[in-house]
Design a protein around this motif. Structure first.
Motif, PDB file in Angstrom:
ATOM      1  N   ILE A 108       3.692   5.605   4.588  1.00 62.92           N
ATOM      2  CA  ILE A 108       3.565   6.788   5.551  1.00 62.92           C
ATOM      3  C   ILE A 108       2.388   6.716   6.570  1.00 62.92           C
ATOM      4  O   ILE A 108       1.639   6.493   6.389  1.00 62.92           O
ATOM      5  N   ASN A 109       2.973   7.552   7.826  1.00 57.70           N
ATOM      6  CA  ASN A 109       1.441   6.971   8.437  1.00 57.70           C
ATOM      7  C   ASN A 109       0.776   8.440   8.505  1.00 57.70           C
ATOM      8  O   ASN A 109       0.850   8.736   9.650  1.00 57.70           O
ATOM      9  N   PHE A 110       0.221   8.371   7.115  1.00 57.34           N
ATOM     10  CA  PHE A 110      -0.813   9.839   7.163  1.00 57.34           C
ATOM     11  C   PHE A 110      -2.189   9.783   8.348  1.00 57.34           C
ATOM     12  O   PHE A 110      -2.269  10.850   8.676  1.00 57.34           O
ATOM     13  N   ARG A 111      -2.578   8.415   9.054  1.00 55.86           N
ATOM     14  CA  ARG A 111      -3.409   8.532   9.584  1.00 55.86           C
ATOM     15  C   ARG A 111      -3.519   9.348  11.413  1.00 55.86           C
ATOM     16  O   ARG A 111      -3.805   9.894  12.064  1.00 55.86           O
ATOM     17  N   GLN A 112      -1.559   8.999  11.402  1.00 53.72           N
ATOM     18  CA  GLN A 112      -1.475  10.165  12.983  1.00 53.72           C
ATOM     19  C   GLN A 112      -0.495  10.527  12.782  1.00 53.72           C
ATOM     20  O   GLN A 112      -0.696  11.580  13.370  1.00 53.72           O
ATOM     21  N   SER A 113       0.539  10.405  11.631  1.00 56.82           N
ATOM     22  CA  SER A 113       1.571  11.555  11.525  1.00 56.82           C
ATOM     23  C   SER A 113       1.585  13.553  10.832  1.00 56.82           C
ATOM     24  O   SER A 113       2.073  13.572  10.578  1.00 56.82           O
ATOM     25  N   VAL A 114       0.890  12.322   9.147  1.00 54.00           N
ATOM     26  CA  VAL A 114       0.759  13.095   8.046  1.00 54.00           C
ATOM     27  C   VAL A 114      -0.548  13.535   7.873  1.00 54.00           C
ATOM     28  O   VAL A 114      -1.513  12.498   7.655  1.00 54.00           O
ATOM     29  N   PRO A 115      -1.279  14.398   7.801  1.00 53.60           N
ATOM     30  CA  PRO A 115      -2.638  14.728   6.905  1.00 53.60           C
ATOM     31  C   PRO A 115      -2.850  14.332   5.944  1.00 53.60           C
ATOM     32  O   PRO A 115      -1.828  14.349   4.571  1.00 53.60           O
ATOM     33  N   LYS A 116      -3.781  13.446   5.392  1.00 53.90           N
ATOM     34  CA  LYS A 116      -3.819  12.861   4.152  1.00 53.90           C
ATOM     35  C   LYS A 116      -4.377  13.656   3.040  1.00 53.90           C
ATOM     36  O   LYS A 116      -4.669  13.289   1.897  1.00 53.90           O
ATOM     37  N   HIS A 117      -4.150  14.931   3.862  1.00 52.81           N
ATOM     38  CA  HIS A 117      -4.972  16.287   2.487  1.00 52.81           C
ATOM     39  C   HIS A 117      -4.041  16.207   1.753  1.00 52.81           C
ATOM     40  O   HIS A 117      -3.745  16.912   0.445  1.00 52.81           O
ATOM     41  N   LEU A 144      -6.034   6.301  -6.114  1.00 53.47           N
ATOM     42  CA  LEU A 144      -4.858   6.573  -5.648  1.00 53.47           C
ATOM     43  C   LEU A 144      -5.360   6.509  -4.459  1.00 53.47           C
ATOM     44  O   LEU A 144      -4.004   6.035  -3.795  1.00 53.47           O
ATOM     45  N   LEU A 145      -6.447   7.410  -3.300  1.00 49.49           N
ATOM     46  CA  LEU A 145      -6.802   7.528  -1.847  1.00 49.49           C
ATOM     47  C   LEU A 145      -6.474   6.329  -1.592  1.00 49.49           C
ATOM     48  O   LEU A 145      -5.925   5.786  -0.541  1.00 49.49           O
ATOM     49  N   TYR A 146      -7.770   5.588  -2.478  1.00 48.67           N
ATOM     50  CA  TYR A 146      -7.410   3.974  -1.886  1.00 48.67           C
ATOM     51  C   TYR A 146      -6.328   3.055  -2.038  1.00 48.67           C
ATOM     52  O   TYR A 146      -6.003   2.551  -0.792  1.00 48.67           O
ATOM     53  N   ILE A 147      -5.836   3.353  -3.029  1.00 48.23           N
ATOM     54  CA  ILE A 147      -4.371   1.965  -3.207  1.00 48.23           C
ATOM     55  C   ILE A 147      -3.580   3.010  -2.184  1.00 48.23           C
ATOM     56  O   ILE A 147      -3.080   1.670  -1.677  1.00 48.23           O
ATOM     57  N   VAL A 148      -3.293   4.043  -1.620  1.00 46.72           N
ATOM     58  CA  VAL A 148      -2.011   4.884  -0.678  1.00 46.72           C
ATOM     59  C   VAL A 148      -2.937   4.347   1.058  1.00 46.72           C
ATOM     60  O   VAL A 148      -2.112   3.957   1.394  1.00 46.72           O
ATOM     61  N   PHE A 149      -4.484   4.503   1.273  1.00 48.30           N
ATOM     62  CA  PHE A 149      -4.402   4.004   1.994  1.00 48.30           C
ATOM     63  C   PHE A 149      -4.856   3.122   2.529  1.00 48.30           C
ATOM     64  O   PHE A 149      -4.450   2.724   4.110  1.00 48.30           O
ATOM     65  N   ARG A 203     -14.733  15.471   4.321  1.00 50.68           N
ATOM     66  CA  ARG A 203     -14.651  15.207   5.802  1.00 50.68           C
ATOM     67  C   ARG A 203     -13.341  14.890   6.424  1.00 50.68           C
ATOM     68  O   ARG A 203     -12.604  15.172   6.600  1.00 50.68           O
ATOM     69  N   GLN A 204     -12.875  13.395   5.467  1.00 54.68           N
ATOM     70  CA  GLN A 204     -12.131  12.319   6.048  1.00 54.68           C
ATOM     71  C   GLN A 204     -10.067  12.834   5.682  1.00 54.68           C
ATOM     72  O   GLN A 204      -9.612  12.272   6.304  1.00 54.68           O
ATOM     73  N   TYR A 205     -10.351  13.635   5.050  1.00 50.84           N
ATOM     74  CA  TYR A 205      -9.742  14.114   4.143  1.00 50.84           C
ATOM     75  C   TYR A 205      -9.121  15.818   4.324  1.00 50.84           C
ATOM     76  O   TYR A 205      -7.601  16.540   3.714  1.00 50.84           O
ATOM     77  N   VAL A 206      -9.728  16.444   5.042  1.00 47.82           N
ATOM     78  CA  VAL A 206      -9.340  18.065   5.807  1.00 47.82           C
ATOM     79  C   VAL A 206      -7.692  17.449   6.493  1.00 47.82           C
ATOM     80  O   VAL A 206      -7.638  17.117   7.982  1.00 47.82           O
ATOM     81  N   GLY A 207      -6.753  18.938   6.227  1.00 49.50           N
ATOM     82  CA  GLY A 207      -5.709  18.891   7.105  1.00 49.50           C
ATOM     83  C   GLY A 207      -5.533  19.921   8.029  1.00 49.50           C
ATOM     84  O   GLY A 207      -4.213  19.901   7.923  1.00 49.50           O
ATOM     85  N   GLU A 208      -6.636  21.015   7.821  1.00 49.28           N
ATOM     86  CA  GLU A 208      -6.086  22.178   9.111  1.00 49.28           C
ATOM     87  C   GLU A 208      -5.270  22.850   7.825  1.00 49.28           C
ATOM     88  O   GLU A 208      -4.693  23.783   8.578  1.00 49.28           O
ATOM     89  N   ASN A 209      -5.236  23.151   6.786  1.00 47.48           N
ATOM     90  CA  ASN A 209      -4.133  23.786   5.895  1.00 47.48           C
ATOM     91  C   ASN A 209      -2.558  23.906   6.822  1.00 47.48           C
ATOM     92  O   ASN A 209      -1.811  24.631   6.854  1.00 47.48           O
ATOM     93  N   ARG A 210      -2.153  22.320   7.144  1.00 51.44           N
ATOM     94  CA  ARG A 210      -0.904  22.224   7.860  1.00 51.44           C
ATOM     95  C   ARG A 210       0.337  21.766   6.538  1.00 51.44           C
ATOM     96  O   ARG A 210       1.174  22.476   6.337  1.00 51.44           O
ATOM     97  N   ASP A 211       0.001  21.162   5.292  1.00 49.33           N
ATOM     98  CA  ASP A 211       0.493  20.878   4.781  1.00 49.33           C
ATOM     99  C   ASP A 211       0.946  21.340   3.454  1.00 49.33           C
ATOM    100  O   ASP A 211       0.215  22.723   2.340  1.00 49.33           O
TER     101      ASP A 211
END
Length: 306
Positions: free
Chosen positions: A38-47, A227-232, A124-132
Motif C-alpha cells: 500500500i502506498n501509505f506515503r501518498q494515498s493512505v494515511p500512515k495513521h 511493525l511500523l518500521y517493517i511496513v513503511f 508527527r509523521q503518523y498524523v492522519g487528519e482523522n480520515r481513516d
C-alpha cells in the motif's frame, strides 16, 4: 421490442454498477507483506496502521476464527457509530435484521471510552487528519445484554482528502477487507512485550531493524514501532524469509549471538570473548575464522593485507 431493448439496457447498467461496487470490496489484505504494497506515503494515511494495530489487539479471536468485540458500538465507544452504507461502498447486508455496519475511530467524536494516546495523539509523521476508519460488520447488534458481539467482516477505509473536493464519503479505491490472518499477525505486535519477544518478532518477519534503536525510540511501544518500521521502511522481497528461527540473530546488528559464524579473512582479527571461564582476547591469523558458541561483540579491528 423497444421495451425489451430498454430492459436489456437497464439490466446491463445494473450489472455494471454491481460489478463496480463488488470490485471495491474485493481488495483484500491477508498479511503484513500485503500491507507493504500500500502506498501509505501518498494515498493512505500512515495513521490507519496505528488504528488497525489498536483494533487487532482490542478484539478477541478464538480457535475457530470467530471475532468478538468486547465494547459497545451503540454507545459510541472509541468514536464508533452506525454506518448505513448508503453509497454502496460495501456489500449489502444479508436479509433480516441480524447484521449491521459500524465505523470505529473518529478521533473528534465524544465517546464514553476514548482511543489510547498513541492513536489519538500520534507522533508527527503518523498524523492522519482523522480520515481513516475501521468498518466492522456485526452480527446480532441489537440483542440486549450481549457483551461480546460477533464480527464477521473487518475493513480499513478512509474519507476522501479535502483536496479532492469529493465530500465526506469513504474512498472505495482505498477500502480494504482485512482477513483474520492479518489480524492475527498484527496481534503478535502487542504493546508491552519485552525485548526478547521484540527480537523474536524481528527475526520471524525477516526484518533488518535495529532492535536497540527501536526500544530506545518507542519504549513500551517498541513492538508497534517495529511493525511500523517493517511496513513503511522495508519492501517485500523474494529472498525475504518470514519464518527465520528465533535464535538466528545477526551479531553485527547490536544483538548478542550464540550461533557459530564463519567470517571472511581480514588479516589479523581480534575476537573478544565474554565468557565466565575465559576473558582473554584471542588473536587468530588465517583465511577463515570459525567463531565457537561465544558472545561476539560488535566492535572488532582488522589489519588489511595491503
Amino acid at each position: 421490442m423497444m421495451k425489451i431493448s430498454g430492459r436489456i439496457t437497464w439490466c446491463c447498467v445494473a450489472l455494471l454498477l454491481a460489478l463496480t461496487s463488488v470490485s471495491a470490496v474485493q481488495k483484500e489484505l491477508d498479511s503484513i507483506d500485503d500491507l507493504k504494497q500500500i502506498n501509505f506515503r501518498q494515498s493512505v494515511p500512515k495513521h490507519s496502521l496505528l488504528l488497525l494495530h489498536w483494533f487487532a489487539n482490542k478484539i478477541d479471536i478464538d480457535n475457530n476464527d470467530i471475532i468478538r468485540l468486547a465494547f459497545d458500538l451503540n454507545s459510541g465507544d472509541y468514536g464508533s457509530h452506525h454506518y448505513g452504507n448508503f453509497e454502496g461502498l460495501l456489500d449489502p447486508l444479508p436479509r433480516g435484521n441480524q447484521h449491521r455496519y459500524y465505523t470505529i475511530g473518529n478521533l473528534y467524536r465524544e465517546a464514553p471510552i476514548q482511543l489510547p494516546p498513541y492513536v489519538v495523539h500520534p507522533r508527527r509523521q503518523y498524523v492522519g487528519e482523522n480520515r481513516d476508519r475501521i468498518i466492522a460488520r456485526v452480527r446480532d447488534p441489537n440483542i440486549e445484554g450481549r457483551v461480546h458481539r460477533r464480527i464477521d467482516r473487518v475493513f480499513i477505509t478512509q474519507h476522501y482528502d479535502t483536496n479532492e473536493n469529493l465530500g465526506t464519503p469513504y474512498d472505495p479505491d482505498h477500502t480494504y477487507r482485512i482477513t483474520i490472518n492479518l489480524l492475527r499477525q498484527i496481534r503478535e505486535f502487542a504493546v508491552g512485550q519485552n525485548q526478547q519477544q521484540l527480537m523474536h518478532l524481528r527475526n520471524r518477519f525477516g526484518s533488518s531493524a535495529d532492535g536497540f534503536d527501536i526500544v530506545n525510540t518507542w519504549g513500551e511501544l517498541a513492538c508497534l514501532g517495529l511493525l511500523l518500521y517493517i511496513v513503511f521502511q522495508e519492501k517485500p522481497s523474494s529472498n525475504q524469509q518470514n519464518n527465520r528461527p528465533e535464535n538466528e540473530i545477526n551479531p553485527w546488528n547490536g544483538i548478542n549471538s550464540y550461533i557459530p559464524r564463519i567470517l571472511p579473512s581480514f588479516g589479523d582479527v581480534v575476537v573478544n570473548i565474554n565468557d565466565a571461564e575465559d576473558h582473554e582476547a584471542i588473536r587468530t591469523t588465517g583465511n577463515i575464522i570459525a567463531v565457537p558458541r561465544i558472545n561476539v561483540r560488535r566492535s572488532f579491528r582488522y589489519n588489511p593485507k595491503d
